[in-house]
Design a protein around this motif. Structure first.
Motif, PDB file in Angstrom:
ATOM      1  N   GLU A  82      19.911  -3.685 -15.092  1.00  0.00           N
ATOM      2  CA  GLU A  82      18.517  -3.857 -14.749  1.00  0.00           C
ATOM      3  C   GLU A  82      18.335  -3.478 -13.289  1.00  0.00           C
ATOM      4  O   GLU A  82      19.317  -3.396 -12.546  1.00  0.00           O
ATOM      5  N   GLN A  83      17.108  -3.224 -12.893  1.00  0.00           N
ATOM      6  CA  GLN A  83      16.861  -2.824 -11.509  1.00  0.00           C
ATOM      7  C   GLN A  83      16.972  -4.056 -10.610  1.00  0.00           C
ATOM      8  O   GLN A  83      16.303  -5.059 -10.836  1.00  0.00           O
TER       9      GLN A  83
ATOM     10  N   ALA B 296      17.644  -1.182  -0.532  1.00  0.00           N
ATOM     11  CA  ALA B 296      17.596  -0.210  -1.620  1.00  0.00           C
ATOM     12  C   ALA B 296      17.702  -0.981  -2.927  1.00  0.00           C
ATOM     13  O   ALA B 296      18.070  -2.161  -2.938  1.00  0.00           O
ATOM     14  N   SER B 297      17.368  -0.327  -4.004  1.00  0.00           N
ATOM     15  CA  SER B 297      17.512  -0.928  -5.325  1.00  0.00           C
ATOM     16  C   SER B 297      18.359  -0.009  -6.188  1.00  0.00           C
ATOM     17  O   SER B 297      18.466   1.188  -5.929  1.00  0.00           O
ATOM     18  N   ALA B 298      18.960  -0.597  -7.214  1.00  0.00           N
ATOM     19  CA  ALA B 298      19.815   0.189  -8.111  1.00  0.00           C
ATOM     20  C   ALA B 298      19.799  -0.461  -9.480  1.00  0.00           C
ATOM     21  O   ALA B 298      19.539  -1.663  -9.621  1.00  0.00           O
ATOM     22  N   TRP B 299      20.095   0.344 -10.492  1.00  0.00           N
ATOM     23  CA  TRP B 299      20.188  -0.162 -11.872  1.00  0.00           C
ATOM     24  C   TRP B 299      21.608  -0.621 -12.112  1.00  0.00           C
ATOM     25  O   TRP B 299      22.516   0.195 -12.298  1.00  0.00           O
ATOM     26  N   VAL B 300      21.834  -1.933 -12.084  1.00  0.00           N
ATOM     27  CA  VAL B 300      23.175  -2.497 -12.173  1.00  0.00           C
ATOM     28  C   VAL B 300      23.138  -3.780 -13.000  1.00  0.00           C
ATOM     29  O   VAL B 300      22.072  -4.306 -13.333  1.00  0.00           O
TER      30      VAL B 300
ATOM     31  N   PRO C  90      23.547  -7.485 -12.595  1.00  0.00           N
ATOM     32  CA  PRO C  90      23.452  -8.318 -11.386  1.00  0.00           C
ATOM     33  C   PRO C  90      24.705  -9.132 -11.099  1.00  0.00           C
ATOM     34  O   PRO C  90      25.195  -9.142  -9.970  1.00  0.00           O
ATOM     35  N   GLN C  91      25.242  -9.828 -12.106  1.00  0.00           N
ATOM     36  CA  GLN C  91      26.394 -10.684 -11.856  1.00  0.00           C
ATOM     37  C   GLN C  91      27.619  -9.871 -11.463  1.00  0.00           C
ATOM     38  O   GLN C  91      28.382 -10.263 -10.561  1.00  0.00           O
ATOM     39  N   ARG C  92      27.824  -8.716 -12.126  1.00  0.00           N
ATOM     40  CA  ARG C  92      29.015  -7.921 -11.813  1.00  0.00           C
ATOM     41  C   ARG C  92      28.937  -7.341 -10.398  1.00  0.00           C
ATOM     42  O   ARG C  92      29.921  -7.357  -9.652  1.00  0.00           O
ATOM     43  N   VAL C  93      27.773  -6.826 -10.017  1.00  0.00           N
ATOM     44  CA  VAL C  93      27.647  -6.275  -8.665  1.00  0.00           C
ATOM     45  C   VAL C  93      27.725  -7.388  -7.625  1.00  0.00           C
ATOM     46  O   VAL C  93      28.284  -7.204  -6.544  1.00  0.00           O
ATOM     47  N   ARG C  94      27.191  -8.558  -7.947  1.00  0.00           N
ATOM     48  CA  ARG C  94      27.325  -9.692  -7.029  1.00  0.00           C
ATOM     49  C   ARG C  94      28.802 -10.047  -6.839  1.00  0.00           C
ATOM     50  O   ARG C  94      29.241 -10.367  -5.717  1.00  0.00           O
ATOM     51  N   GLN C  95      29.581  -9.966  -7.901  1.00  0.00           N
ATOM     52  CA  GLN C  95      31.014 -10.242  -7.785  1.00  0.00           C
ATOM     53  C   GLN C  95      31.697  -9.228  -6.879  1.00  0.00           C
ATOM     54  O   GLN C  95      32.539  -9.573  -6.049  1.00  0.00           O
TER      55      GLN C  95
END
Length: 481
Positions: free
Chosen positions: A335-336, A367-371, A373-378
């Motif tokens: 999600e964005q 910036a924003s990205a389609w990721v 959320p929990q994995r990128v936060r990790q």
């Protein structure tokens, strides 16, 4: 005065023959390079089939684990998880059906499909009703049948993996034979060209002999197993193009070898993680249950402390799942996400847990990205925490967020620490490799696996603060997970 006609004809003939010889050598070399490339592609395809078979065996163990938990818990709380695991098994079975290459392999896959369907029906129609009804005799009988079906599926998956692994060896042997033959013929062509050029004159000798020597030296080093061999490409002539093809070939072989080694390491970790993940999640679930029960009764500072314990236990569960991402990260639901908000949250969480100490952390850019959320936060949590540990007491950490023109984004985490030694840089993302006195060495490996699952990557270099800089590259929407 003009040269005699005979000498002119001889020179024209010599140059023509030399050009023809070089053309023949180039065509032959390019043909062999194409064959090697096709062999490397076949190796990659066979490696993918091996991974699919191993992932299927792991997925079946997951499905059985939920079946076993249903028996142990005596309720249907794991029915949903069993359905998810079953969907994964069906997906991998369909992939194996597409990858099967002969009648025997297709028959094995059919056995897997049939046994998988039988195991699913056994769970839904027999075992689950028996568990709910407390019919121990029926549960025991159904469990025994389930073990037989799981054993059959794993036996077929192991047989497919062994066969695919054998095909990898055959492809590797073929590529090695082509390389050896190419080396010998290259020596024959280029050696003959060198001798012919020496007879024509010093100019041709100087123009041909040195490129041939470089190619010969590079081919010799490659034949000895030095996959870091590079040949100076020089002028944009036939030898330059041949050297460029040679360099691309060696780079492709080196990258493929590293990928095979890395995939094997990750597959081993994935198998280990899959075996213990549920056993780790059980005590974590108990801890979370008691903590949440105590939270209802606690007040003041104790309630806040219990909240921190709950959050860290939940993060431990996420880390266990992250270990599985090393071997099979799969496709992530994205999600964005506003990256600035995620970075600020990560820094705040580290400050609350006192992991930053007196390290100053500055976050810049947006910036924003389609990721996911929990994995990128990790990933960002690992990068900022590692940077703070490297910076040490009184150090600085800078987090720079930038959007790219193609719609992607980058997050660069720099520190003022001692940096990364050149000899360690190539191993930073290997599982269990660490330069710290404590730690498992899994943080960067998990982070890189998550980045790859998004279609991105993490790169390490020297940052503006004098220490290390780790940059997370995220692709535009639609190119990653």
């Amino acid at each position: 005065m003009p040269p005699p006609p005979g000498i002119t004809r001889k020179l024209l003939f010599a140059f023509g023959a030399l050009v023809a010889l070089f053309a023949a050598a180039s065509v032959f070399a390019l043909g062999r390079l194409t064959e090697i490339h096709d062999g490397s592609h076949a190796l990659q395809s066979a490696s993918g089939r091996v991974r699919t078979a191993l992932e299927l065996a792991t997925a079946v163990r997951d499905e059985y684990a939920h079946l076993a938990h249903t028996i142990i818990l005596g309720n249907d709380s794991h029915a949903r998880f069993h359905a998810e695991a079953r969907a994964r098994v069906e997906e991998l079975t369909r992939r194996l059906q597409e990858q099967a290459q002969d009648a025997e392999e297709r028959a094995w896959v059919a056995d897997i499909q049939e046994s998988g369907d039988a195991l699913d029906r056994l769970f839904r129609e027999t075992l689950l009703p028996a568990v709910v009804a407390r019919d121990h005799a029926a549960v025991t009988a159904a469990h025994g049948r389930a073990l037989e079906l799981v054993a059959l599926i794993q036996a077929r998956a192991d047989a497919l993996a062994r066969r695919f692994d054998t095909s990898i060896g055959s492809f590797a042997e073929h590529v090695g034979a082509v390389e050896h033959t190419s080396f010998l013929w290259a020596l024959l062509f280029l050696g003959g060209a060198t001798l012919f050029a020496a007879g024509v004159g010093l100019y041709i000798g100087n123009s041909v002999a040195r490129p041939v020597a470089r190619l010969t030296e590079g081919a010799s080093r490659l034949a000895q197993g030095d996959l870091n061999t590079r040949i100076p490409e020089g002028e944009p002539d036939e030898f330059g193009r041949l050297a460029a093809q040679f360099n691309r070939m060696t780079e492709a072989l080196r990258a493929h070898q590293e990928q095979l080694v890395q995939h094997e390491k990750l597959a081993g970790i994935g198998r280990l993680a899959a075996g213990v993940a549920h056993e780790i999640n059980n005590p974590l679930g108990v801890i979370l249950g008691y903590v949440r029960l105590l939270e209802r009764k606690a007040e003041g500072p104790l309630a806040e402390d219990l909240k921190v314990v709950e959050e860290e236990a939940v993060r431990c569960q996420e880390i266990v799942e992250g270990l599985l991402d090393l071997a099979r990260p799969g496709r992530l639901a994205v999600e964005q996400v506003a990256l600035r908000e995620v970075c600020d949250e990560v820094v705040a969480r580290l400050q609350e847990s006192t992991r930053l100490g007196d390290v100053k952390v500055q976050v810049e850019g947006d910036a924003s990205a389609w990721v996911h959320p929990q994995r990128v936060r990790q990933v960002l949590f690992n990068l900022v925490k590692n940077a703070a540990e490297a910076a040490g007491s009184g150090g600085r950490v800078a987090v720079r967020i930038e959007g790219r023109t193609d719609g992607g984004a980058t997050v660069a985490v720099s520190d003022s620490g001692p940096g990364v030694k050149p000899e360690d840089r190539s191993r930073l993302f290997e599982p269990f490799f660490t330069t710290k006195t404590s730690g498992t060495g899994l943080g960067l490996a998990v982070s890189q696996a998550i980045a790859h699952a998004h279609g991105g990557r993490i790169e390490a270099d020297t940052g503006p603060l004098g220490g290390a800089r780790f940059t997370l590259h995220l692709p535009p929407a639609g190119e990653g997970a």
